[in-house]
Write a protein that holds these residues in place. Structure first.
Motif, PDB file in Angstrom:
ATOM      1  N   LEU A  20       0.833  -1.207   0.000  1.00 18.51           N
ATOM      2  CA  LEU A  20       0.000   0.000   0.000  1.00 18.51           C
ATOM      3  C   LEU A  20       0.871   1.263   0.000  1.00 18.51           C
ATOM      4  CD1 LEU A  20      -2.828  -0.996   2.494  1.00 18.51           C
ATOM      5  CD2 LEU A  20      -3.138  -0.288   0.115  1.00 18.51           C
ATOM      6  N   TYR A  21       1.915   1.264   0.802  1.00 20.97           N
ATOM      7  CA  TYR A  21       2.766   2.460   0.850  1.00 20.97           C
ATOM      8  C   TYR A  21       3.463   2.695  -0.489  1.00 20.97           C
ATOM      9  CZ  TYR A  21       2.480   4.070   5.685  1.00 20.97           C
ATOM     10  OH  TYR A  21       2.053   4.635   6.863  1.00 20.97           O
ATOM     11  N   ARG A  22       4.000   1.628  -1.087  1.00 20.56           N
ATOM     12  CA  ARG A  22       4.714   1.815  -2.366  1.00 20.56           C
ATOM     13  C   ARG A  22       3.755   2.289  -3.453  1.00 20.56           C
ATOM     14  NH1 ARG A  22       8.491  -1.879  -0.015  1.00 20.56           N
ATOM     15  NH2 ARG A  22       7.123  -3.675  -0.163  1.00 20.56           N
ATOM     16  N   PRO A  42      10.451  12.186  -8.308  1.00 22.22           N
ATOM     17  CA  PRO A  42       9.300  12.480  -9.163  1.00 22.22           C
ATOM     18  C   PRO A  42       9.191  11.443 -10.283  1.00 22.22           C
ATOM     19  CG  PRO A  42      10.713  14.407  -8.921  1.00 22.22           C
ATOM     20  CD  PRO A  42      11.457  13.237  -8.338  1.00 22.22           C
ATOM     21  N   ILE A  43       7.979  11.010 -10.600  1.00 21.50           N
ATOM     22  CA  ILE A  43       7.784  10.096 -11.724  1.00 21.50           C
ATOM     23  C   ILE A  43       6.653  10.611 -12.589  1.00 21.50           C
ATOM     24  CG2 ILE A  43       8.678   8.044 -10.586  1.00 21.50           C
ATOM     25  CD1 ILE A  43       5.817   7.190 -10.030  1.00 21.50           C
ATOM     26  N   ALA A  44       6.644  10.177 -13.841  1.00 21.82           N
ATOM     27  CA  ALA A  44       5.660  10.702 -14.781  1.00 21.82           C
ATOM     28  C   ALA A  44       4.328   9.991 -14.673  1.00 21.82           C
ATOM     29  CB  ALA A  44       6.202  10.585 -16.199  1.00 21.82           C
ATOM     30  N   THR A  45       4.349   8.676 -14.530  1.00 20.77           N
ATOM     31  CA  THR A  45       3.099   7.919 -14.495  1.00 20.77           C
ATOM     32  C   THR A  45       3.177   6.872 -13.398  1.00 20.77           C
ATOM     33  OG1 THR A  45       4.015   6.419 -16.133  1.00 20.77           O
ATOM     34  CG2 THR A  45       2.559   8.160 -16.942  1.00 20.77           C
ATOM     35  N   PRO A  46       2.055   6.570 -12.755  1.00 23.51           N
ATOM     36  CA  PRO A  46       2.078   5.535 -11.726  1.00 23.51           C
ATOM     37  C   PRO A  46       2.249   4.165 -12.358  1.00 23.51           C
ATOM     38  CG  PRO A  46      -0.158   6.308 -12.085  1.00 23.51           C
ATOM     39  CD  PRO A  46       0.729   7.161 -12.943  1.00 23.51           C
ATOM     40  N   ASP A  47       3.054   3.319 -11.766  1.00 25.23           N
ATOM     41  CA  ASP A  47       3.266   1.978 -12.271  1.00 25.23           C
ATOM     42  C   ASP A  47       3.036   1.027 -11.105  1.00 25.23           C
ATOM     43  OD1 ASP A  47       3.875  -0.167 -13.755  1.00 25.23           O
ATOM     44  OD2 ASP A  47       5.993   0.297 -14.038  1.00 25.23           O
ATOM     45  N   ILE A  48       1.871   0.436 -11.091  1.00 21.73           N
ATOM     46  CA  ILE A  48       1.403  -0.314  -9.931  1.00 21.73           C
ATOM     47  C   ILE A  48       2.362  -1.438  -9.556  1.00 21.73           C
ATOM     48  CG2 ILE A  48      -0.482  -1.777  -9.125  1.00 21.73           C
ATOM     49  CD1 ILE A  48      -2.273  -0.161 -11.068  1.00 21.73           C
ATOM     50  N   GLU A  49       2.616  -1.561  -8.270  1.00 20.44           N
ATOM     51  CA  GLU A  49       3.341  -2.668  -7.661  1.00 20.44           C
ATOM     52  C   GLU A  49       4.853  -2.572  -7.808  1.00 20.44           C
ATOM     53  OE1 GLU A  49       1.968  -4.583  -5.700  1.00 20.44           O
ATOM     54  OE2 GLU A  49      -0.106  -4.204  -6.193  1.00 20.44           O
ATOM     55  N   LYS A  50       5.387  -1.609  -8.579  1.00 19.60           N
ATOM     56  CA  LYS A  50       6.838  -1.511  -8.645  1.00 19.60           C
ATOM     57  C   LYS A  50       7.303  -0.563  -7.566  1.00 19.60           C
ATOM     58  CE  LYS A  50       7.462  -2.681 -13.459  1.00 19.60           C
ATOM     59  NZ  LYS A  50       7.660  -2.151 -14.786  1.00 19.60           N
ATOM     60  N   SER A  51       8.453  -0.838  -7.005  1.00 16.75           N
ATOM     61  CA  SER A  51       8.936  -0.011  -5.899  1.00 16.75           C
ATOM     62  C   SER A  51       9.470   1.307  -6.417  1.00 16.75           C
ATOM     63  CB  SER A  51      10.024  -0.736  -5.138  1.00 16.75           C
ATOM     64  OG  SER A  51      11.127  -0.921  -5.967  1.00 16.75           O
ATOM     65  N   THR A  52       9.556   2.303  -5.495  1.00 20.13           N
ATOM     66  CA  THR A  52      10.098   3.607  -5.828  1.00 20.13           C
ATOM     67  C   THR A  52      11.427   3.773  -5.134  1.00 20.13           C
ATOM     68  OG1 THR A  52       9.014   4.588  -3.940  1.00 20.13           O
ATOM     69  CG2 THR A  52       7.827   4.645  -6.028  1.00 20.13           C
ATOM     70  N   SER A  53      12.211   4.723  -5.606  1.00 10.77           N
ATOM     71  CA  SER A  53      13.415   5.088  -4.884  1.00 10.77           C
ATOM     72  C   SER A  53      13.055   6.190  -3.915  1.00 10.77           C
ATOM     73  CB  SER A  53      14.481   5.565  -5.862  1.00 10.77           C
ATOM     74  OG  SER A  53      13.982   6.636  -6.599  1.00 10.77           O
ATOM     75  N   GLY A  54      13.960   6.534  -3.063  1.00  8.20           N
ATOM     76  CA  GLY A  54      13.664   7.617  -2.130  1.00  8.20           C
ATOM     77  C   GLY A  54      14.552   7.522  -0.918  1.00  8.20           C
ATOM     78  N   GLY A  55      14.129   8.130   0.186  1.00  6.86           N
ATOM     79  CA  GLY A  55      14.906   8.078   1.406  1.00  6.86           C
ATOM     80  C   GLY A  55      15.851   9.250   1.529  1.00  6.86           C
ATOM     81  N   GLY A  56      15.330  10.479   1.427  1.00  8.16           N
ATOM     82  CA  GLY A  56      16.174  11.663   1.492  1.00  8.16           C
ATOM     83  C   GLY A  56      16.525  12.031   2.911  1.00  8.16           C
TER      84      GLY A  56
END
Ligand SMILES: CC(C)(COP(=O)(O)OP(=O)(O)OC[C@H]1O[C@@H](n2cnc3c(N)ncnc32)[C@H](O)[C@@H]1OP(=O)(O)O)[C@@H](O)C(=O)NCCC(=O)NCCS
Length: 190
Positions: A100-102, A170-184
């Motif tokens: 859910l969070y991703r 930032p990403i252009a389009t949502p892509d369900i179930e794939k993880s994101t980068s982050g952690g600033g």
């Protein structure tokens, strides 16, 4: 175990089923006020006006298995906020909260968010571990005996809170179930 459970957008009809979970899913060690406090945190307006990027996971019987209530900030450009999350107690530790969070990270990043924040109570050790595992940093505040900082009186007199912040790419389009980068590293309180 739960990887096939579908995620769908929150609807107003989810209000009563989710309210029932606020009693059934929590072990409050005999505190009769705790469920009422959770209910006050989730009035119907969230299901009417904050549903765009809020989500529900359903089980094979189409019952609510987990949910996330979150939104894009109305006042702070580029910021999103997770207000409430719950996973059925029998299904915890199987990845539903993380899914859910991703998914939320992707949806709000596609709407221009570069930062997501949320808060939890200092006693909710499970929630603190969960948020750290998902790349959130604890905002600097007053040191707590639990080994993390709290924001004193954050939600009122005596209501300290642990504040979490996570950066998003930032990403252009949502892509369900794939993880994101982050952690600033911007860890001022939300
Ligand atoms: C907190 C909660 C949402 C977590 O959901 P979950 O489905 O059990 O979490 P997941 O199985 O998806 O775990 C996601 C990550 O968090 C980690 N995690 C989960 N619980 C943890 C804990 N108690 N301590 C440390 N890490 C934890 C997992 O190891 C996993 O890490 P990984 O991605 O590196 O493998 C769930 O326990 C819950 O509903 N708790 C009651 C409600 C609540 O406290 N909500 C938060 C405050 S509103």
């Amino acid at each position: 175990m739960t990887s096939g459970y579908p995620i769908r957008p929150l609807e107003e009809d989810d209000f009563l089923p989710i309210h029932r979970t606020l009693t059934a899913w929590w072990d409050d060690w005999g505190d009769p006020q705790a469920a009422n406090q959770r209910m006050l945190l989730l009035p119907r307006l969230f299901f009417q006006h904050f549903a765009d990027i809020s989500m529900v996971v359903t089980d094979p019987r189409d019952e609510v298995a987990a949910y996330l209530i979150g939104f894009m900030s109305q006042s702070r450009a580029g910021q999103a906020y997770i207000h409430f999350v719950g996973v059925h107690p029998d299904l915890r530790g199987h990845g539903l909260g993380g899914r859910l969070y991703r998914r939320f990270f992707e949806l709000c990043a596609s709407r221009g968010a570069t930062r997501v924040s949320c808060v939890t109570s200092p006693g909710n050790i499970r929630s603190i571990g969960f948020h750290r595992a998902l790349g959130f940093e604890v905002a600097t505040g007053r040191p707590h005996s639990g080994g993390f900082d709290v924001q004193p009186d954050y939600d009122g007199k005596g209501l300290d809170r642990v504040c979490f912040v996570r950066s998003l790419e930032p990403i252009a389009t949502p892509d369900i179930e794939k993880s994101t980068s982050g952690g600033g590293h911007d860890v001022s309180a939300p």
